[in-house]
Design a protein around this motif. Structure first.
Motif, PDB file in Angstrom:
ATOM      1  N   SER A  63       6.387   1.501 -17.736  1.00 45.91           N
ATOM      2  CA  SER A  63       5.375   1.399 -16.933  1.00 45.91           C
ATOM      3  C   SER A  63       4.225   0.180 -17.270  1.00 45.91           C
ATOM      4  CB  SER A  63       4.459   2.666 -16.568  1.00 45.91           C
ATOM      5  OG  SER A  63       3.901   3.129 -17.789  1.00 45.91           O
ATOM      6  N   GLN A  64       4.489  -0.135 -18.653  1.00 43.40           N
ATOM      7  CA  GLN A  64       3.613  -0.985 -19.218  1.00 43.40           C
ATOM      8  C   GLN A  64       3.527  -2.479 -18.799  1.00 43.40           C
ATOM      9  OE1 GLN A  64       3.818  -0.432 -23.482  1.00 43.40           O
ATOM     10  NE2 GLN A  64       2.546   1.536 -23.539  1.00 43.40           N
ATOM     11  N   ARG A  65       4.907  -2.923 -18.124  1.00 36.69           N
ATOM     12  CA  ARG A  65       5.338  -4.059 -17.338  1.00 36.69           C
ATOM     13  C   ARG A  65       4.694  -4.114 -16.111  1.00 36.69           C
ATOM     14  NH1 ARG A  65      11.497  -4.802 -17.932  1.00 36.69           N
ATOM     15  NH2 ARG A  65      10.872  -6.660 -16.414  1.00 36.69           N
ATOM     16  N   GLU A  66       3.725  -5.066 -15.740  1.00 36.71           N
ATOM     17  CA  GLU A  66       2.959  -4.830 -14.481  1.00 36.71           C
ATOM     18  C   GLU A  66       4.190  -5.397 -13.443  1.00 36.71           C
ATOM     19  OE1 GLU A  66       0.268  -7.885 -15.474  1.00 36.71           O
ATOM     20  OE2 GLU A  66      -1.439  -6.519 -16.051  1.00 36.71           O
ATOM     21  N   ALA A  67       3.724  -4.650 -12.041  1.00 36.09           N
ATOM     22  CA  ALA A  67       4.404  -4.971 -11.036  1.00 36.09           C
ATOM     23  C   ALA A  67       3.843  -6.029 -10.359  1.00 36.09           C
ATOM     24  CB  ALA A  67       4.665  -3.764 -10.056  1.00 36.09           C
ATOM     25  N   ILE A  68       4.181  -7.248 -10.551  1.00 32.80           N
ATOM     26  CA  ILE A  68       3.420  -8.481 -10.177  1.00 32.80           C
ATOM     27  C   ILE A  68       4.375  -9.223  -8.958  1.00 32.80           C
ATOM     28  CG2 ILE A  68       2.631 -10.945 -10.810  1.00 32.80           C
ATOM     29  CD1 ILE A  68       2.210  -9.719 -13.655  1.00 32.80           C
ATOM     30  N   LEU A  93      -1.152  -3.296  -6.215  1.00 32.14           N
ATOM     31  CA  LEU A  93       0.221  -2.585  -6.802  1.00 32.14           C
ATOM     32  C   LEU A  93       0.383  -3.026  -8.240  1.00 32.14           C
ATOM     33  CD1 LEU A  93       2.818  -1.800  -6.082  1.00 32.14           C
ATOM     34  CD2 LEU A  93       3.849  -4.098  -5.574  1.00 32.14           C
ATOM     35  N   LYS A  94      -0.160  -3.962  -8.775  1.00 33.85           N
ATOM     36  CA  LYS A  94      -0.244  -4.206 -10.176  1.00 33.85           C
ATOM     37  C   LYS A  94      -0.973  -3.263 -10.931  1.00 33.85           C
ATOM     38  CE  LYS A  94      -2.594  -7.551 -11.694  1.00 33.85           C
ATOM     39  NZ  LYS A  94      -3.330  -8.848 -12.004  1.00 33.85           N
ATOM     40  N   ASN A  95      -2.031  -2.838 -10.567  1.00 30.39           N
ATOM     41  CA  ASN A  95      -3.018  -2.227 -11.278  1.00 30.39           C
ATOM     42  C   ASN A  95      -2.468  -0.556 -11.023  1.00 30.39           C
ATOM     43  OD1 ASN A  95      -4.823  -4.029 -11.822  1.00 30.39           O
ATOM     44  ND2 ASN A  95      -6.060  -3.635  -9.983  1.00 30.39           N
ATOM     45  N   GLU A  96      -1.802  -0.267 -10.024  1.00 32.27           N
ATOM     46  CA  GLU A  96      -1.494   0.847  -9.924  1.00 32.27           C
ATOM     47  C   GLU A  96      -0.058   1.345 -10.695  1.00 32.27           C
ATOM     48  OE1 GLU A  96      -2.826   4.526  -9.214  1.00 32.27           O
ATOM     49  OE2 GLU A  96      -3.610   2.711  -8.045  1.00 32.27           O
ATOM     50  N   ILE A 143       0.789  -1.179   0.005  1.00 26.77           N
ATOM     51  CA  ILE A 143      -0.106   0.036  -0.004  1.00 26.77           C
ATOM     52  C   ILE A 143       0.917   1.066  -0.040  1.00 26.77           C
ATOM     53  CG2 ILE A 143      -1.730   1.388   1.288  1.00 26.77           C
ATOM     54  CD1 ILE A 143      -2.877  -1.212   2.191  1.00 26.77           C
ATOM     55  N   ASN A 144       1.902   1.229   0.643  1.00 35.06           N
ATOM     56  CA  ASN A 144       2.964   2.434   0.649  1.00 35.06           C
ATOM     57  C   ASN A 144       3.516   2.500  -0.726  1.00 35.06           C
ATOM     58  OD1 ASN A 144       5.730   3.944   1.434  1.00 35.06           O
ATOM     59  ND2 ASN A 144       4.215   4.147   2.992  1.00 35.06           N
ATOM     60  N   LEU A 145       3.702   1.622  -1.348  1.00 35.73           N
ATOM     61  CA  LEU A 145       4.546   1.770  -2.730  1.00 35.73           C
ATOM     62  C   LEU A 145       3.262   2.329  -3.614  1.00 35.73           C
ATOM     63  CD1 LEU A 145       6.408  -1.559  -3.034  1.00 35.73           C
ATOM     64  CD2 LEU A 145       7.471   0.552  -2.888  1.00 35.73           C
ATOM     65  N   VAL A 146       2.240   1.712  -3.484  1.00 39.54           N
ATOM     66  CA  VAL A 146       0.944   2.213  -4.294  1.00 39.54           C
ATOM     67  C   VAL A 146       0.956   3.657  -4.041  1.00 39.54           C
ATOM     68  CG1 VAL A 146      -1.674   2.261  -4.442  1.00 39.54           C
ATOM     69  CG2 VAL A 146      -0.413   0.146  -4.381  1.00 39.54           C
ATOM     70  N   GLY A 147       0.953   4.208  -2.763  1.00 39.99           N
ATOM     71  CA  GLY A 147       0.939   5.775  -2.440  1.00 39.99           C
ATOM     72  C   GLY A 147       1.791   6.417  -3.170  1.00 39.99           C
ATOM     73  N   HIS A 148       3.266   5.912  -3.285  1.00 44.09           N
ATOM     74  CA  HIS A 148       4.207   6.533  -4.036  1.00 44.09           C
ATOM     75  C   HIS A 148       3.917   6.531  -5.421  1.00 44.09           C
ATOM     76  CE1 HIS A 148       7.266   7.361  -1.023  1.00 44.09           C
ATOM     77  NE2 HIS A 148       7.075   6.328  -0.364  1.00 44.09           N
ATOM     78  N   LEU A 149       3.272   5.502  -5.938  1.00 38.26           N
ATOM     79  CA  LEU A 149       2.938   5.623  -7.412  1.00 38.26           C
ATOM     80  C   LEU A 149       2.142   6.489  -7.595  1.00 38.26           C
ATOM     81  CD1 LEU A 149       2.770   1.619  -8.062  1.00 38.26           C
ATOM     82  CD2 LEU A 149       4.446   3.112  -9.216  1.00 38.26           C
ATOM     83  N   LYS A 150       0.974   6.602  -6.729  1.00 43.38           N
ATOM     84  CA  LYS A 150      -0.004   7.856  -7.002  1.00 43.38           C
ATOM     85  C   LYS A 150       0.821   9.103  -7.024  1.00 43.38           C
ATOM     86  CE  LYS A 150      -4.113   5.157  -5.300  1.00 43.38           C
ATOM     87  NZ  LYS A 150      -5.131   5.099  -4.044  1.00 43.38           N
TER      88      LYS A 150
END
Length: 382
Positions: A346-351, A312-315, A206-213
């Motif tokens: 960014s088109q490579r998903e973070a899986i 994380l993958k979607n963001e 969730i923190n990495l998602v926050g940084h992506l946002k």
């Protein structure tokens, strides 16, 4: 900053992890002995659990009752072993994510991260309460049965919190008390490591998602109408920021790979066993409720990993969308190519993946559908 890792640190501190590098060799050895002792304690519980299964091998209902506990124990061993192996990488991730928050200057960016952190803390608290209540139930239930039998003045039958059999008299004092304390220590270890390690995963993602946002906010909010030097600095910062987020994602993926594999594989097996217990005890209300509660508890544990991996993958894909929605048309061709490269990456998903399992809601739903299929199959056999 909200203390994102407060509950996790408390649980790890309870297990002896203070994340202070020992300077003396004697102290290092003492701490290593302490960590390995907890691991061996959890591993040792596997033997009396399996002994129970073997003893009641002719009674499928009793034999399967201990198998779900056995699977939980095995999963905890995987988590503790992985954590001990990557301990300082876990610590480095926590420190880096905390320092990244303080390095951000914009208040709006900090507000995005605060919202993400607050959300992560709520999820960790919900999960921690679920694990705590499940463990508390297993420990308190035998005591309540003893009290109830004394109130009703009926024959006293001593039961352990978990289905276990020991090679000595554990059904009367003082063997029962020794086994009860032993089971309590194992349960405490399982609970604290589950809350800490699973809680760290959802907090990391969730923190990495926050940084992506935050990165998306940076890209979309800039007009790119400054001079060439300032624009170049801005885009270079976005690229470095994106690379740092992806580096941290790779760290999370590597250290959690064995845990994700174990979580999905073992939960699939647990679902089979618990569903069988639910269907065969469907007319026994109390046993049915207990099995339903235990099933919800392990599914919540799996959901933590599935949800964290999914968002994380979607963001990670949304970074490319933010480039498309930005004022890229104000840039010169050189700077457009820089943004294009960022969008391409960014088109490579973070899986988040462990073996052939991917931490995603699709796989979570697959296990839920399988559980419903097992229920239908067992009912048709019965």
């Amino acid at each position: 900053m909200l203390d994102l890792f407060a509950k996790q640190r408390q649980c790890l501190l309870l297990m002896g992890h203070n994340f202070v590098r020992d300077k003396s060799e004697l102290l290092k050895k003492w701490h290593n002995i302490k960590y390995v002792s907890v691991l061996l304690l959890v591993v040792s519980a596997q033997w009396p659990i399996m002994n129970y299964t073997i003893y009641y091998i002719d009674d499928l209902q009793l034999a399967t009752a201990s198998m779900s506990i056995s699977y939980t124990n095995v999963l905890t061993v995987v988590k503790i072993t992985t954590f001990l192996f990557y301990k300082w990488r876990f610590a480095a991730l926590m420190e880096k994510l905390e320092s990244m928050y303080h390095e951000l200057q914009e208040e709006e960016s900090k507000a995005i991260l605060k919202t993400s952190n607050r959300y992560a803390i709520i999820l960790v608290n919900i999960y921690g309460n679920s694990v705590g209540l499940t463990g508390l139930y297993f420990m308190v239930a035998p005591i309540l049965k003893i009290v109830w039998s004394k109130i009703r003045n009926t024959e006293l039958q001593l039961e352990l919190p978990m289905p276990m059999r020991f090679p000595f008299d554990f059904e009367s004092s003082p063997g029962y008390e020794v086994c009860y304390i032993y089971t309590g220590l194992v349960t405490l270890s399982v609970m604290t490591y589950a809350i800490a390690i699973d809680g760290l995963f959802i907090s990391f993602t969730i923190n990495l998602v926050g940084h992506l946002k935050t990165l998306q906010h940076f890209i979309q909010s800039k007009s790119f109408e400054q001079n060439d030097e300032d624009v170049h600095k801005q885009i270079s910062f976005y690229i470095r920021y994106h690379n740092l987020i992806l580096h941290l994602y790779q760290e999370v993926r590597q250290i959690y790979s064995p845990i994700v594999f174990g979580q999905f594989l073992i939960t699939s097996l647990q679902v089979c066993v618990i569903v069988y217990q639910m269907v065969t005890h469907i007319n026994t209300f109390l046993v049915f409720v207990i099995n339903c509660t235990f099933l919800l508890s392990i599914l919540l544990q799996l959901f933590i990993y599935s949800y964290g991996g999914e968002i994380l993958k979607n963001e990670s894909l949304m970074v490319g969308v933010s480039v498309q929605l930005s004022n890229w048309y104000n840039l010169k061709p050189t700077h457009r190519r820089m943004l294009w490269l960022l969008m391409l990456r960014s088109q490579r998903e973070a899986i988040i993946r462990g073996g052939f399992y991917e931490a995603s809601l699709a796989n979570f739903m697959t296990i839920l559908k399988a559980a419903l299929s097992y229920i239908t199959l067992i009912q048709s056999i019965e």
